[in-house]
Write a protein that holds these residues in place. Structure first.
Motif, PDB file in Angstrom:
ATOM      1  N   ASP A 233       0.835  -1.210   0.000  1.00 31.03           N
ATOM      2  CA  ASP A 233       0.000   0.000   0.000  1.00 31.03           C
ATOM      3  C   ASP A 233       0.865   1.253   0.000  1.00 31.03           C
ATOM      4  N   ALA A 234       1.939   1.238   0.793  1.00 28.97           N
ATOM      5  CA  ALA A 234       2.811   2.405   0.866  1.00 28.97           C
ATOM      6  C   ALA A 234       3.485   2.678  -0.476  1.00 28.97           C
ATOM      7  N   VAL A 235       3.990   1.629  -1.104  1.00 26.21           N
ATOM      8  CA  VAL A 235       4.649   1.810  -2.404  1.00 26.21           C
ATOM      9  C   VAL A 235       3.661   2.302  -3.446  1.00 26.21           C
ATOM     10  N   ARG A 236       2.463   1.759  -3.439  1.00 30.08           N
ATOM     11  CA  ARG A 236       1.427   2.221  -4.374  1.00 30.08           C
ATOM     12  C   ARG A 236       1.128   3.704  -4.170  1.00 30.08           C
ATOM     13  N   LEU A 237       0.968   4.107  -2.928  1.00 31.48           N
ATOM     14  CA  LEU A 237       0.614   5.492  -2.639  1.00 31.48           C
ATOM     15  C   LEU A 237       1.771   6.450  -2.894  1.00 31.48           C
ATOM     16  N   ALA A 238       3.009   5.955  -2.771  1.00 33.24           N
ATOM     17  CA  ALA A 238       4.170   6.812  -3.000  1.00 33.24           C
ATOM     18  C   ALA A 238       4.231   7.318  -4.433  1.00 33.24           C
ATOM     19  N   ALA A 239       3.587   6.613  -5.346  1.00 33.95           N
ATOM     20  CA  ALA A 239       3.567   7.031  -6.754  1.00 33.95           C
ATOM     21  C   ALA A 239       2.443   8.020  -7.060  1.00 33.95           C
ATOM     22  N   SER A 240       1.669   8.403  -6.052  1.00 29.02           N
ATOM     23  CA  SER A 240       0.546   9.317  -6.257  1.00 29.02           C
ATOM     24  C   SER A 240       1.030  10.740  -6.526  1.00 29.02           C
ATOM     25  N   PRO A 241       0.266  11.528  -7.257  1.00 32.43           N
ATOM     26  CA  PRO A 241       0.678  12.904  -7.562  1.00 32.43           C
ATOM     27  C   PRO A 241       0.847  13.784  -6.326  1.00 32.43           C
ATOM     28  N   HIS A 242       0.126  13.474  -5.242  1.00 33.93           N
ATOM     29  CA  HIS A 242       0.197  14.338  -4.063  1.00 33.93           C
ATOM     30  C   HIS A 242       1.294  13.922  -3.097  1.00 33.93           C
ATOM     31  N   VAL A 243       2.164  12.994  -3.506  1.00 34.03           N
ATOM     32  CA  VAL A 243       3.211  12.477  -2.628  1.00 34.03           C
ATOM     33  C   VAL A 243       4.589  12.752  -3.213  1.00 34.03           C
ATOM     34  N   ARG A 244       5.534  13.058  -2.331  1.00 33.58           N
ATOM     35  CA  ARG A 244       6.940  13.162  -2.735  1.00 33.58           C
ATOM     36  C   ARG A 244       7.787  12.375  -1.749  1.00 33.58           C
ATOM     37  N   SER A 245       8.733  11.601  -2.260  1.00 31.22           N
ATOM     38  CA  SER A 245       9.645  10.802  -1.440  1.00 31.22           C
ATOM     39  C   SER A 245      11.021  11.441  -1.436  1.00 31.22           C
ATOM     40  N   VAL A 246      11.584  11.677  -0.221  1.00 32.06           N
ATOM     41  CA  VAL A 246      12.913  12.288  -0.102  1.00 32.06           C
ATOM     42  C   VAL A 246      13.745  11.532   0.921  1.00 32.06           C
ATOM     43  N   LEU A 247      15.066  11.698   0.808  1.00 31.46           N
ATOM     44  CA  LEU A 247      16.015  11.048   1.713  1.00 31.46           C
ATOM     45  C   LEU A 247      16.851  12.099   2.432  1.00 31.46           C
ATOM     46  N   VAL A 248      17.262  11.770   3.662  1.00 29.29           N
ATOM     47  CA  VAL A 248      18.113  12.674   4.446  1.00 29.29           C
ATOM     48  C   VAL A 248      19.253  11.885   5.070  1.00 29.29           C
ATOM     49  N   PRO A 249      20.419  12.502   5.265  1.00 33.18           N
ATOM     50  CA  PRO A 249      21.539  11.803   5.900  1.00 33.18           C
ATOM     51  C   PRO A 249      21.363  11.715   7.414  1.00 33.18           C
ATOM     52  N   ASP A 250      22.014  10.755   8.013  1.00 34.98           N
ATOM     53  CA  ASP A 250      21.921  10.584   9.456  1.00 34.98           C
ATOM     54  C   ASP A 250      22.361  11.829  10.224  1.00 34.98           C
ATOM     55  N   ALA A 251      23.384  12.501   9.718  1.00 36.55           N
ATOM     56  CA  ALA A 251      23.871  13.697  10.416  1.00 36.55           C
ATOM     57  C   ALA A 251      22.774  14.739  10.549  1.00 36.55           C
ATOM     58  N   ALA A 252      21.952  14.862   9.527  1.00 37.67           N
ATOM     59  CA  ALA A 252      20.850  15.824   9.577  1.00 37.67           C
ATOM     60  C   ALA A 252      19.770  15.378  10.557  1.00 37.67           C
ATOM     61  N   VAL A 253      19.549  14.081  10.656  1.00 36.75           N
ATOM     62  CA  VAL A 253      18.577  13.551  11.616  1.00 36.75           C
ATOM     63  C   VAL A 253      19.026  13.866  13.039  1.00 36.75           C
ATOM     64  N   VAL A 254      20.295  13.619  13.324  1.00 37.11           N
ATOM     65  CA  VAL A 254      20.839  13.909  14.651  1.00 37.11           C
ATOM     66  C   VAL A 254      20.726  15.399  14.956  1.00 37.11           C
ATOM     67  N   ALA A 255      21.060  16.232  13.978  1.00 33.82           N
ATOM     68  CA  ALA A 255      20.998  17.683  14.182  1.00 33.82           C
ATOM     69  C   ALA A 255      19.571  18.149  14.419  1.00 33.82           C
ATOM     70  N   ALA A 256      18.620  17.597  13.687  1.00 33.69           N
ATOM     71  CA  ALA A 256      17.221  17.993  13.856  1.00 33.69           C
ATOM     72  C   ALA A 256      16.711  17.600  15.234  1.00 33.69           C
ATOM     73  N   ARG A 257      17.091  16.414  15.692  1.00 30.96           N
ATOM     74  CA  ARG A 257      16.671  15.964  17.020  1.00 30.96           C
ATOM     75  C   ARG A 257      17.227  16.886  18.097  1.00 30.96           C
ATOM     76  N   ARG A 258      18.479  17.255  17.961  1.00 35.64           N
ATOM     77  CA  ARG A 258      19.090  18.162  18.953  1.00 35.64           C
ATOM     78  C   ARG A 258      18.454  19.553  18.895  1.00 35.64           C
ATOM     79  N   GLN A 259      18.124  20.026  17.700  1.00 42.71           N
ATOM     80  CA  GLN A 259      17.493  21.336  17.590  1.00 42.71           C
ATOM     81  C   GLN A 259      16.110  21.337  18.238  1.00 42.71           C
ATOM     82  N   LEU A 260      15.379  20.261  18.062  1.00 42.35           N
ATOM     83  CA  LEU A 260      14.064  20.172  18.692  1.00 42.35           C
ATOM     84  C   LEU A 260      14.172  20.316  20.201  1.00 42.35           C
ATOM     85  N   TRP A 261      15.217  19.740  20.772  1.00 45.15           N
ATOM     86  CA  TRP A 261      15.410  19.863  22.211  1.00 45.15           C
ATOM     87  C   TRP A 261      15.921  21.255  22.585  1.00 45.15           C
ATOM     88  N   ARG A 262      16.926  21.724  21.854  1.00 43.47           N
ATOM     89  CA  ARG A 262      17.560  22.994  22.199  1.00 43.47           C
ATOM     90  C   ARG A 262      16.603  24.177  22.062  1.00 43.47           C
TER      91      ARG A 262
END
Length: 308
Positions: A233-262
């Motif tokens: 279901d997820a793969v089917r829906l990912a091809a929908s016009p209203h959906v966009r799939s993006v990737l982020v590096p781990d370093a950005a995930v760590v930074a975002a988590r710390r910013q949420l706290w800070r």
């Protein structure tokens, strides 16, 4: 069974009054956080687990052995919580790498916790053997229409709290939350951005292949987002016009988590910070007319590293 908006609507009635209604917090110009990390058991998973359990009870399909599930942690917590609401036994299989905070919480909810293997897939194999031996009802961390429909109730609440929201960013593991949210969002003309770590890209890889495919799992957010394969279901829906799939590096995930706290004093797990990382990196850059909501989907983390 293909997930539909009718499934989400039915789930809305089943979970109403039992889950915590999500709150939206202003986070900047035309930006809000959906504080779903405040949900029962600390993640959105409570919605799907309660919908699954209640629907199965309604249909008379609940064995004496109760429910069994394999989980990296959050789905197991939700399963144990939902089972306890109905006085049912829950057996939860988790990888040996599951965070101790999640294992302790599972046991506090009364679950029979069994740690097997290093990855979710190994725990899932053990859970399948247990189901075959005992007759327990097999639940799933994400790949079931009732689970995804329950997760989709979150989008209905976001829309009610913020009717001007045009875009929702959501972290993706196996795709249960994404599938439910994308199904409901399509009904309301809302864009969905599916965000994954580069090392846990099951949905992105499935979209590229045109079908669910297995991927390696290697990310700081793997305890929550480390599914080897996204749901159909997820793969089917990912091809929908209203959906966009993006990737982020781990370093950005760590930074975002710390910013949420800070900056906001919000303590979430790396999986929850993944959605925000897409804005920080520019993996998704909203237009000036978009009103964006970032889903903070889980808080089952050890916060001691946020101040180091």
């Amino acid at each position: 069974m293909t997930l539909t908006y009718d499934d989400v609507k039915a789930a809305t009635w089943r979970v109403r009054g039992s889950v915590r209604t999500v709150a939206l917090a202003p986070a900047g110009p035309d930006l809000w956080f959906a504080l779903e990390h405040l949900q029962h058991t600390g993640s959105f998973k409570a919605r799907g687990a309660l919908n699954f359990t209640t629907a199965r009870l309604e249909s008379g399909a609940m064995p004496e052995a109760g429910i069994a599930i394999a989980s990296g942690g959050n789905a197991g917590l939700a399963c144990a919580w939902a089972a306890r609401q109905h006085g049912l036994p829950a057996t939860v299989f988790v990888p040996e790498t599951a965070p101790p905070v999640k294992v302790a919480a599972l046991r506090a909810l009364g679950a029979d916790v069994r740690q097997v293997g290093r990855e979710y897939a190994e725990a899932a194999e053990a859970a399948a053997r247990f189901v075959a031996e005992t007759g327990a009802l097999a639940s799933h961390a994400y790949d079931h229409p009732l689970i995804a429909a329950g997760a989709g109730t979150l989008l209905e609440e976001i829309r009610a709290a913020g009717p001007d929201v045009t875009t929702v960013l959501v972290a993706v593991g196996g795709g249960g939350l994404f599938a439910g949210v994308a199904t409901a969002a399509a009904e309301h003309g809302i864009r969905v951005v599916a965000v994954e770590p580069e090392g846990c890209r099951a949905l992105n890889a499935g979209l590229a292949a045109g079908r669910p495919v297995d991927v390696p799992v290697d990310s700081v957010a793997a305890d929550a987002l480390g599914a080897r394969r996204a749901s159909a279901d997820a793969v089917r829906l990912a091809a929908s016009p209203h959906v966009r799939s993006v990737l982020v590096p781990d370093a950005a995930v760590v930074a975002a988590r710390r910013q949420l706290w800070r900056e906001h004093r919000i303590a979430v797990e790396h999986g929850a910070a993944t959605a925000l990382a897409a804005l920080h990196t520019g993996a998704y850059a909203p237009s000036g007319e978009e009103r964006v909501c970032v889903v903070l989907c889980g808080a089952n983390t050890n916060p001691t590293d946020l101040t180091t």
